[in-house]
Scaffold this motif. Sequence first.
Motif, PDB file in Angstrom:
ATOM      1  N   SER A   1       0.814  -1.219   0.000  1.00  0.00           N
ATOM      2  CA  SER A   1       0.000   0.000   0.000  1.00  0.00           C
ATOM      3  C   SER A   1       0.846   1.266   0.000  1.00  0.00           C
ATOM      4  O   SER A   1       0.513   2.244  -0.675  1.00  0.00           O
ATOM      5  N   LEU A   2       1.937   1.270   0.753  1.00  0.00           N
ATOM      6  CA  LEU A   2       2.800   2.451   0.791  1.00  0.00           C
ATOM      7  C   LEU A   2       3.447   2.697  -0.573  1.00  0.00           C
ATOM      8  O   LEU A   2       3.521   3.840  -1.037  1.00  0.00           O
ATOM      9  N   MET A   3       3.885   1.635  -1.222  1.00  0.00           N
ATOM     10  CA  MET A   3       4.505   1.787  -2.541  1.00  0.00           C
ATOM     11  C   MET A   3       3.488   2.294  -3.568  1.00  0.00           C
ATOM     12  O   MET A   3       3.820   3.129  -4.412  1.00  0.00           O
ATOM     13  N   VAL A   4       2.264   1.813  -3.487  1.00  0.00           N
ATOM     14  CA  VAL A   4       1.216   2.299  -4.394  1.00  0.00           C
ATOM     15  C   VAL A   4       0.972   3.790  -4.167  1.00  0.00           C
ATOM     16  O   VAL A   4       0.872   4.575  -5.120  1.00  0.00           O
ATOM     17  N   GLU A   5       0.905   4.204  -2.896  1.00  0.00           N
ATOM     18  CA  GLU A   5       0.702   5.615  -2.564  1.00  0.00           C
ATOM     19  C   GLU A   5       1.856   6.468  -3.077  1.00  0.00           C
ATOM     20  O   GLU A   5       1.647   7.541  -3.646  1.00  0.00           O
ATOM     21  N   LEU A   6       3.090   5.988  -2.887  1.00  0.00           N
ATOM     22  CA  LEU A   6       4.252   6.743  -3.370  1.00  0.00           C
ATOM     23  C   LEU A   6       4.236   6.848  -4.895  1.00  0.00           C
ATOM     24  O   LEU A   6       4.501   7.918  -5.449  1.00  0.00           O
ATOM     25  N   ARG A   7       3.931   5.735  -5.572  1.00  0.00           N
ATOM     26  CA  ARG A   7       3.875   5.773  -7.042  1.00  0.00           C
ATOM     27  C   ARG A   7       2.832   6.778  -7.525  1.00  0.00           C
ATOM     28  O   ARG A   7       3.089   7.530  -8.466  1.00  0.00           O
ATOM     29  N   ASN A   8       1.669   6.780  -6.908  1.00  0.00           N
ATOM     30  CA  ASN A   8       0.612   7.716  -7.317  1.00  0.00           C
ATOM     31  C   ASN A   8       1.057   9.163  -7.129  1.00  0.00           C
ATOM     32  O   ASN A   8       0.836  10.001  -7.993  1.00  0.00           O
ATOM     33  N   ARG A   9       1.672   9.452  -6.017  1.00  0.00           N
ATOM     34  CA  ARG A   9       2.108  10.833  -5.745  1.00  0.00           C
ATOM     35  C   ARG A   9       3.224  11.253  -6.698  1.00  0.00           C
ATOM     36  O   ARG A   9       3.258  12.381  -7.161  1.00  0.00           O
TER      37      ARG A   9
ATOM     38  N   GLN B   1       3.701  11.436   2.067  1.00  0.00           N
ATOM     39  CA  GLN B   1       4.047  12.846   1.932  1.00  0.00           C
ATOM     40  C   GLN B   1       5.312  13.170   2.723  1.00  0.00           C
ATOM     41  O   GLN B   1       6.188  13.900   2.253  1.00  0.00           O
ATOM     42  N   GLN B   2       5.414  12.628   3.928  1.00  0.00           N
ATOM     43  CA  GLN B   2       6.620  12.858   4.739  1.00  0.00           C
ATOM     44  C   GLN B   2       7.855  12.292   4.046  1.00  0.00           C
ATOM     45  O   GLN B   2       8.908  12.926   4.020  1.00  0.00           O
ATOM     46  N   ILE B   3       7.730  11.093   3.501  1.00  0.00           N
ATOM     47  CA  ILE B   3       8.866  10.468   2.809  1.00  0.00           C
ATOM     48  C   ILE B   3       9.300  11.331   1.636  1.00  0.00           C
ATOM     49  O   ILE B   3      10.496  11.579   1.437  1.00  0.00           O
ATOM     50  N   LEU B   4       8.338  11.827   0.859  1.00  0.00           N
ATOM     51  CA  LEU B   4       8.689  12.645  -0.302  1.00  0.00           C
ATOM     52  C   LEU B   4       9.297  13.987   0.117  1.00  0.00           C
ATOM     53  O   LEU B   4      10.191  14.491  -0.557  1.00  0.00           O
ATOM     54  N   ARG B   5       8.842  14.553   1.226  1.00  0.00           N
ATOM     55  CA  ARG B   5       9.459  15.791   1.711  1.00  0.00           C
ATOM     56  C   ARG B   5      10.907  15.536   2.141  1.00  0.00           C
ATOM     57  O   ARG B   5      11.799  16.329   1.880  1.00  0.00           O
ATOM     58  N   GLN B   6      11.148  14.402   2.805  1.00  0.00           N
ATOM     59  CA  GLN B   6      12.520  14.074   3.200  1.00  0.00           C
ATOM     60  C   GLN B   6      13.380  13.765   1.983  1.00  0.00           C
ATOM     61  O   GLN B   6      14.564  14.107   1.951  1.00  0.00           O
ATOM     62  N   LEU B   7      12.784  13.107   0.977  1.00  0.00           N
ATOM     63  CA  LEU B   7      13.506  12.854  -0.276  1.00  0.00           C
ATOM     64  C   LEU B   7      13.889  14.178  -0.921  1.00  0.00           C
ATOM     65  O   LEU B   7      15.025  14.360  -1.372  1.00  0.00           O
TER      66      LEU B   7
END
Length: 185
Positions: free
Chosen positions: A45-53, A152-158
């Motif tokens: 689920s987390l990977m799907v959310e990251l891919r969508n974003r 969202q937090q992961i992408l902000r840290q990325l």
Amino acid sequence: MSVRFTMTVLLILLTGACGWQLRGSVALSSLTDTLHLTSQDDYGSLMVELRNRLSADDIVLTDSPSEARYTLRINRELVDKRVAAVGSDALASAYELTLRAEFDVLDHRGVPIATRLVSSVTRSYNASSGSAGSSAQEEVLLTGEMRTELAQQILRQLQAAISAAQAEGLVPDAPDEAHNGEIAP
């Protein structure tokens, strides 16, 4: 043109020019155009959310790390649930959920630019022993919202890791269209 229309357009331009953006949005496309996303569970689920974003931000997801400017490697995703409160009947009346992800950011050569990064989201919800079905549904909904926030937090840290690496000169600056998608060394 009316003054009202001109003022509206001017206000929109000023708002965009000052860097204002919707809450939760991450403008990663200004730092990279390609990304390799990997995890032990590529279809979780987390990977799907990251891919969508990332797709919504026009980031091209590649199958190979050598084809991407950066790799986001999700090392672990943890879900923790604990009793947060006990009612007068000695049964759990509230639970606390924690979603946590540990991840690394690598450049196109596989060299780490940020390691052991951690993001976590914690929420609590009330539970009733008399309506176990509704408590379970609330937990499912809450977990979905938490997963969105975690992504969202992961992408902000990325974004912060890439910005820091580019500022230090460890990796090339923003995407260069002149190379037709090739990655500059």
